[in-house]
Design a protein around this motif. Sequence first.
Motif, short mmCIF file in Angstrom:
data_model
loop_
_atom_site.label_atom_id
_atom_site.label_comp_id
_atom_site.label_asym_id
_atom_site.label_seq_id
_atom_site.Cartn_x
_atom_site.Cartn_y
_atom_site.Cartn_z
N ASN A 1 -25.68 56.92 -0.40
CA ASN A 1 -27.10 57.29 -0.28
C ASN A 1 -27.95 56.51 -1.28
O ASN A 1 -29.03 56.03 -0.95
N LEU A 2 -27.45 56.38 -2.51
CA LEU A 2 -28.16 55.59 -3.51
C LEU A 2 -28.22 54.12 -3.11
O LEU A 2 -29.24 53.44 -3.31
N THR A 3 -27.12 53.62 -2.55
CA THR A 3 -27.04 52.22 -2.15
C THR A 3 -28.07 51.88 -1.09
O THR A 3 -28.73 50.84 -1.15
N LEU A 4 -28.22 52.75 -0.11
CA LEU A 4 -29.17 52.51 0.98
C LEU A 4 -30.59 52.89 0.60
O LEU A 4 -31.53 52.68 1.39
N GLY A 5 -30.76 53.45 -0.58
CA GLY A 5 -32.10 53.79 -1.03
C GLY A 5 -32.72 54.94 -0.27
O GLY A 5 -33.95 55.06 -0.21
N GLY A 6 -31.89 55.77 0.34
CA GLY A 6 -32.40 56.90 1.10
C GLY A 6 -33.09 56.52 2.38
O GLY A 6 -33.74 57.35 3.03
N ALA A 7 -32.96 55.25 2.79
CA ALA A 7 -33.64 54.77 4.01
C ALA A 7 -32.63 54.51 5.12
O ALA A 7 -31.44 54.33 4.87
N ASP A 8 -33.11 54.48 6.34
CA ASP A 8 -32.27 54.18 7.50
C ASP A 8 -32.32 52.68 7.73
O ASP A 8 -33.27 52.14 8.30
N LEU A 9 -31.28 51.98 7.28
CA LEU A 9 -31.24 50.52 7.38
C LEU A 9 -30.27 50.09 8.48
O LEU A 9 -29.84 50.91 9.29
N ASP A 10 -29.91 48.81 8.51
CA ASP A 10 -29.01 48.31 9.57
C ASP A 10 -27.66 49.01 9.53
O ASP A 10 -27.06 49.28 10.56
N ASN A 11 -27.15 49.26 8.32
CA ASN A 11 -25.91 50.01 8.15
C ASN A 11 -26.26 51.48 7.89
O ASN A 11 -27.12 51.78 7.07
N SER A 12 -25.57 52.37 8.58
CA SER A 12 -25.85 53.79 8.43
C SER A 12 -25.13 54.36 7.21
O SER A 12 -24.21 53.74 6.66
N LEU A 13 -25.53 55.54 6.80
CA LEU A 13 -24.88 56.22 5.69
C LEU A 13 -23.41 56.44 5.98
O LEU A 13 -22.55 56.23 5.11
N GLU A 14 -23.09 56.83 7.22
CA GLU A 14 -21.69 57.08 7.61
C GLU A 14 -20.86 55.81 7.52
O GLU A 14 -19.69 55.84 7.11
N ASP A 15 -21.47 54.67 7.89
CA ASP A 15 -20.75 53.39 7.81
C ASP A 15 -20.39 53.06 6.37
O ASP A 15 -19.25 52.66 6.07
N VAL A 16 -21.34 53.22 5.48
CA VAL A 16 -21.11 52.86 4.07
C VAL A 16 -20.05 53.79 3.45
O VAL A 16 -19.17 53.34 2.72
N VAL A 17 -20.12 55.08 3.77
CA VAL A 17 -19.13 56.04 3.26
C VAL A 17 -17.74 55.66 3.74
O VAL A 17 -16.77 55.66 2.97
N MET A 18 -17.63 55.33 5.03
CA MET A 18 -16.32 54.98 5.59
C MET A 18 -15.72 53.76 4.88
O MET A 18 -14.53 53.76 4.52
N VAL A 19 -16.53 52.73 4.66
CA VAL A 19 -16.04 51.51 4.03
C VAL A 19 -15.59 51.80 2.59
O VAL A 19 -14.53 51.33 2.15
N MET A 20 -16.37 52.57 1.86
CA MET A 20 -16.00 52.89 0.48
C MET A 20 -14.70 53.68 0.42
O MET A 20 -13.85 53.46 -0.45
N ARG A 21 -14.53 54.60 1.36
CA ARG A 21 -13.31 55.41 1.35
C ARG A 21 -12.10 54.59 1.77
O ARG A 21 -10.99 54.82 1.25
#
Length: 548
Positions: free
Chosen positions: A112-132
């Motif tokens: 959420n911090l990485t995306l700046g709380g905004a809806d960008l090209d990559n979704s929050l779910e996408d970033v969480v999945m990659v980190m995990r």
Amino acid sequence: MSDSKLLRGTFVLTLGTYISRILGMIYIFPFATLVGAVGGALFGYGYNQYAIYLSIATAGMPMAVSKFVSKYNAMGDYYTSRRMYRAGLKLMLVTGVLSFLLLYSLSPFIANLTLGGADLDNSLEDVVMVMRMVSVALLVVPIMSLMRGFFQGHQSMGPTAVSQVIEQFVRVVFLLASTYIVLKVVGGSLALAVGFATMGAFVGALGGLAVLLWYWKKRKPHLDKMVQEQKVTPTRISTVSIFKELFTYSIPYVFVGLAIPLYQYVDQFTFNRTMVAAGQKEIAETMNGIVQSYVPKLVMIPVSLATAFGLTLVPTITRSFVNQDYTALQKQIDQTYQTIMFLVLPASVGLMALAGPAYGTFFGIEDIKAGGTVLLAYAPVALLFSFFTVNAAILQGVNKQKYAVISLTFGLIVKIICNVPFIYLFHELGSILATALGYLVSIAYTFYLIKKHANYDYHAFIKRTVLIFIFVAIMGLSVKLLSFILGFFLAYDQSRIAAVVITFIGAGVGGIVYGVATYRSTLLERVMGKRIINIIERKILRRRPANG
């Protein structure tokens, strides 16, 4: 241990490190073609977090363990070395599990911090999945790192070198193969492809660990025999004291090794948010991928090779300092600095002169205008990366390693203060400017400390640098002029083949101009030594040595 065996071990380890680094850099070029800048940004989100948590989990143990084992083995106390190894493995298992759990559980918050709380090209779910997915590697890599340090402490460099190469090779093959299969064969999502790509760190680590376990099984009887036949009384030292000694050795290496990841960490939590605030939401993640994931890989190629050349002189610097031979110390630091300047400055200027075509060659023409602009701004930072790394190593060599940590802290403070306002004003280039300013502060401080504590005089280095600047300027103008002329016939922003042609012709001409100028002026011999001149004259110019 004989000098020949020591040199052979150092050569093997250096060669393994080189191969591993090269593999770790060149994979990004085909990967960028597959996933684009947005996929590169997503990959960076996961991998940057992994780098930070891995540094925390391993805590600089390979170098610390190597130093610990070397010390006690020199005393003939192999039992204490083995005690440390057993305790260290348990510690690495615990820190690995804890860092995995921490990154896995904090992923939603970090994303959420990485995306700046905004809806960008990559979704929050996408970033969480990659980190995990990348966090799984933290269960394996710390143990592997400690095993490498243990073998190195026994002056056995082969296990580390071979495991590094195998780890990187397996990682790169899995990364590229899984990305291609997910995207091109089964038609999966970009996020899933990038997730599997980051998981290559785990698969590669399994390959490296398998190599180390094989070496351990093969060499354990000999290592056991050394313990059993020990003649000295084992040192009376508690496990807590062992860990305290290890951390004393490791902390400076941790902080210096964290320099680039920490700078990227600042960007990860501020870049997207500030770009959105500055009205650049549509291109925020594309620029993030270019600035954080792609261009740095290209810039780090000359940095890695040049600092490797420079750092080979650091052990001799340490020896001269311990012996208080300040005349030799002056010459050795001069040689280190001049090598860095001689190799990195022309590479940086060459990248600047060929910024557009070079970006198109390695990353494709889709974002070539933006990528070329970023590369033009980022290329000079290579020189700052190189001097920070070498200065930190020199400070360690003269037993002032704490100042390397302080210099990094100063630079990071500058980066943190400047990053948001600079990105707001200058958009993606603001991040590069803040990084450059932070490193400038760090290296200015380390230059002062080296002068103070090593009695170093910069006069000869400055004089030699002026000459290098003159030749590099001639080379840069030649390459830029050639690139301009070729641009009339080859549209590098429309054809990747055209970009490749301009890049390689420009690089070749630049190399010839710089090489001839430095050879004719004897600068090449003064910086790189007589041996390289003999090689050039025998192998390239086909001349006989002057002495017959």
